[in-house]
Scaffold this active site. Structure first.
Site, mmCIF file in Angstrom:
data_model
loop_
_atom_site.group_PDB
_atom_site.id
_atom_site.type_symbol
_atom_site.label_atom_id
_atom_site.label_comp_id
_atom_site.label_asym_id
_atom_site.label_seq_id
_atom_site.Cartn_x
_atom_site.Cartn_y
_atom_site.Cartn_z
ATOM 1 N N LYS A 16 -0.272 5.150 -10.044
ATOM 2 C CA LYS A 16 -0.726 4.722 -8.724
ATOM 3 C C LYS A 16 0.485 4.474 -7.840
ATOM 4 O O LYS A 16 1.332 3.638 -8.161
ATOM 5 C CB LYS A 16 -1.568 3.456 -8.853
ATOM 6 C CG LYS A 16 -2.064 2.937 -7.519
ATOM 7 C CD LYS A 16 -3.054 1.807 -7.692
ATOM 8 C CE LYS A 16 -3.477 1.259 -6.343
ATOM 9 N NZ LYS A 16 -4.383 0.113 -6.461
ATOM 10 N N LYS A 37 -3.609 8.426 -8.503
ATOM 11 C CA LYS A 37 -4.049 7.962 -7.186
ATOM 12 C C LYS A 37 -2.846 7.841 -6.269
ATOM 13 O O LYS A 37 -1.832 7.307 -6.711
ATOM 14 C CB LYS A 37 -4.703 6.598 -7.383
ATOM 15 C CG LYS A 37 -5.222 5.957 -6.139
ATOM 16 C CD LYS A 37 -5.826 4.628 -6.500
ATOM 17 C CE LYS A 37 -6.241 3.933 -5.224
ATOM 18 N NZ LYS A 37 -6.690 2.596 -5.455
HETATM 19 C C1 PBG Z 1 -6.310 -2.368 -5.270
HETATM 20 C C2 PBG Z 1 -6.838 -1.074 -4.748
HETATM 21 C C3 PBG Z 1 -6.471 -0.408 -3.585
HETATM 22 C C4 PBG Z 1 -7.279 0.731 -3.528
HETATM 23 C C5 PBG Z 1 -8.099 0.733 -4.644
HETATM 24 N N1 PBG Z 1 -7.802 -0.382 -5.402
HETATM 25 C C6 PBG Z 1 -5.538 -0.808 -2.511
HETATM 26 C C7 PBG Z 1 -4.102 -0.883 -2.804
HETATM 27 O O1 PBG Z 1 -3.657 -0.676 -3.925
HETATM 28 O O2 PBG Z 1 -3.357 -1.211 -1.870
HETATM 29 C C8 PBG Z 1 -7.227 1.759 -2.435
HETATM 30 C C9 PBG Z 1 -8.392 2.687 -2.395
HETATM 31 C C10 PBG Z 1 -8.459 3.490 -1.146
HETATM 32 O O3 PBG Z 1 -7.541 3.487 -0.305
HETATM 33 O O4 PBG Z 1 -9.469 4.172 -0.971
HETATM 34 N N2 PBG Z 1 -7.360 -3.192 -5.717
#
Ligand code: PBG
Length: 325
Positions: free
Chosen positions: A196, A249
């Protein structure tokens, strides 16, 4: 002219193209991310995500039933609590919005769709970080793991089939697996956000969860400029710790990473098409610059082609009802 090979022969009709295609999308491949907000009596539109709402508990249940009817593979719940604090107390409170909503959804859909829970503290903390902070204001990895373990037990008790730890703490998969197994939740799966990135493409999500974050997540999420080797290391660690599925992601900006992960993983690989990817297409379509349905479908096919078996997308219902099949 006598050409030996004419690739265009296989593109001549829709039927021929359908026969020879490599990549197919099925509703069962798709997971719909949804937001449920405490203390509202009607669904609230999200300005940055046209067509997506913050649900009430009731509207969420209705949407979960629609997801079942559309044949989606899964639904991933994010909670938006009314009260925030430094440790994210709402996250592991059985009466917290995410946990009550998980129970509502499970009661409504049973085992007809896979019910997933985002497992992270950022929606529940008043500082907006994915973990708890130490005295110096840094995200404390190991103290956060204890909070995650407690959250996992609350989510499993509420009926989640799958937990999606998205906070990028080191060791989170191993700690969660041990906590679940120790409490008799051996059947609950871990869907690891293994790779991520600290991505600007999460921008619209901030409004979706009313995020309080000031600053960024660069001490725990990955550097967009880091190479594929780091991604593979994150995947290896999560697989060693017992991940049942692994995710990369965001989606489109990281297709190279997705491909590399798909080549080494012996568990299902997922891609999360994040809020910014969705919003770019929606707003460009509103401006008349793109054909929304066509571009959205093309982007989903790209993720499948790069190696994602499972795709999380805010377009899951649109796709299942209209663009695919
Ligand atoms: C953190 C989380 C995020 C997203 C999913 N889980 C935000 C981040 O990491 O800043 C982003 C998902 C999206 O942008 O669609 N709980």
């Amino acid at each position: 002219m006598q050409l030996p090979v004419r690739p265009r022969r296989l593109r001549a009709t829709p039927a021929m193209r359908r026969l020879v295609t490599d990549v197919r999308l099925h509703p069962g491949d798709l997971v719909l991310p949804v937001f449920v907000r405490e203390g509202i009596d009607a669904p609230q539109p999200i300005r940055t995500l046209p067509g997506v709402v913050q649900h009430t508990r009731a509207s969420l249940v209705a949407t979960a039933k629609e997801a079942v009817a559309a044949g989606l593979g899964g639904i991933m719940l994010f909670g938006v609590p009314e009260h925030l604090d430094a440790v994210g107390s709402g996250a592991d409170d059985p009466d917290g919005i995410l946990n009550v909503a998980l129970k509502d959804v499970r009661d409504a859909v049973g085992d007809d769709i896979v019910v997933m829970a985002d497992l992270c503290l950022d929606e529940f903390t008043d500082h907006g970080h994915c973990g708890v902070l130490d005295a110096a204001g840094r995200v404390d990895n190991d103290a956060t793991l204890e909070r995650y373990a407690s959250m996992a037990l609350a989510q499993a008790a509420a009926g989640a089939h799958v937990l999606g730890p998205s906070g990028m703490m080191d060791g989170q998969i191993g700690v969660l697996r041990a906590a679940l197994d120790g409490a008799g939740h051996e059947d609950v799966s871990l869907f690891a956000y293994a790779v991520k990135y600290a991505s600007g493409f999460y921008g619209p999500f901030r409004e979706a969860v009313n995020s309080q974050l000031k600053g960024d997540r660069r001490t725990y999420q990955q550097d967009p400029a880091a190479g594929v080797a780091e991604a593979l290391r994150e995947v290896r660690l999560d697989l060693d710790e017992g991940a049942d599925m692994v995710m990369v992601k965001p989606g489109l900006p990281y297709l190279d990473v997705l491909r590399a992960v798909a080549e080494v993983s012996d568990v299902p690989v997922a891609s999360y098409q994040v809020s910014g990817e969705y919003a770019m297409v929606e707003f460009a379509a509103q401006a008349g610059a793109l054909d929304r349905d066509r571009v959205a479908l093309e982007s989903l096919l790209a993720l499948r082609r790069a190696g994602a078996q499972i795709v999380l997308t805010y377009w899951a219902l649109d796709a299942a009802r209209g663009w695919i099949g």
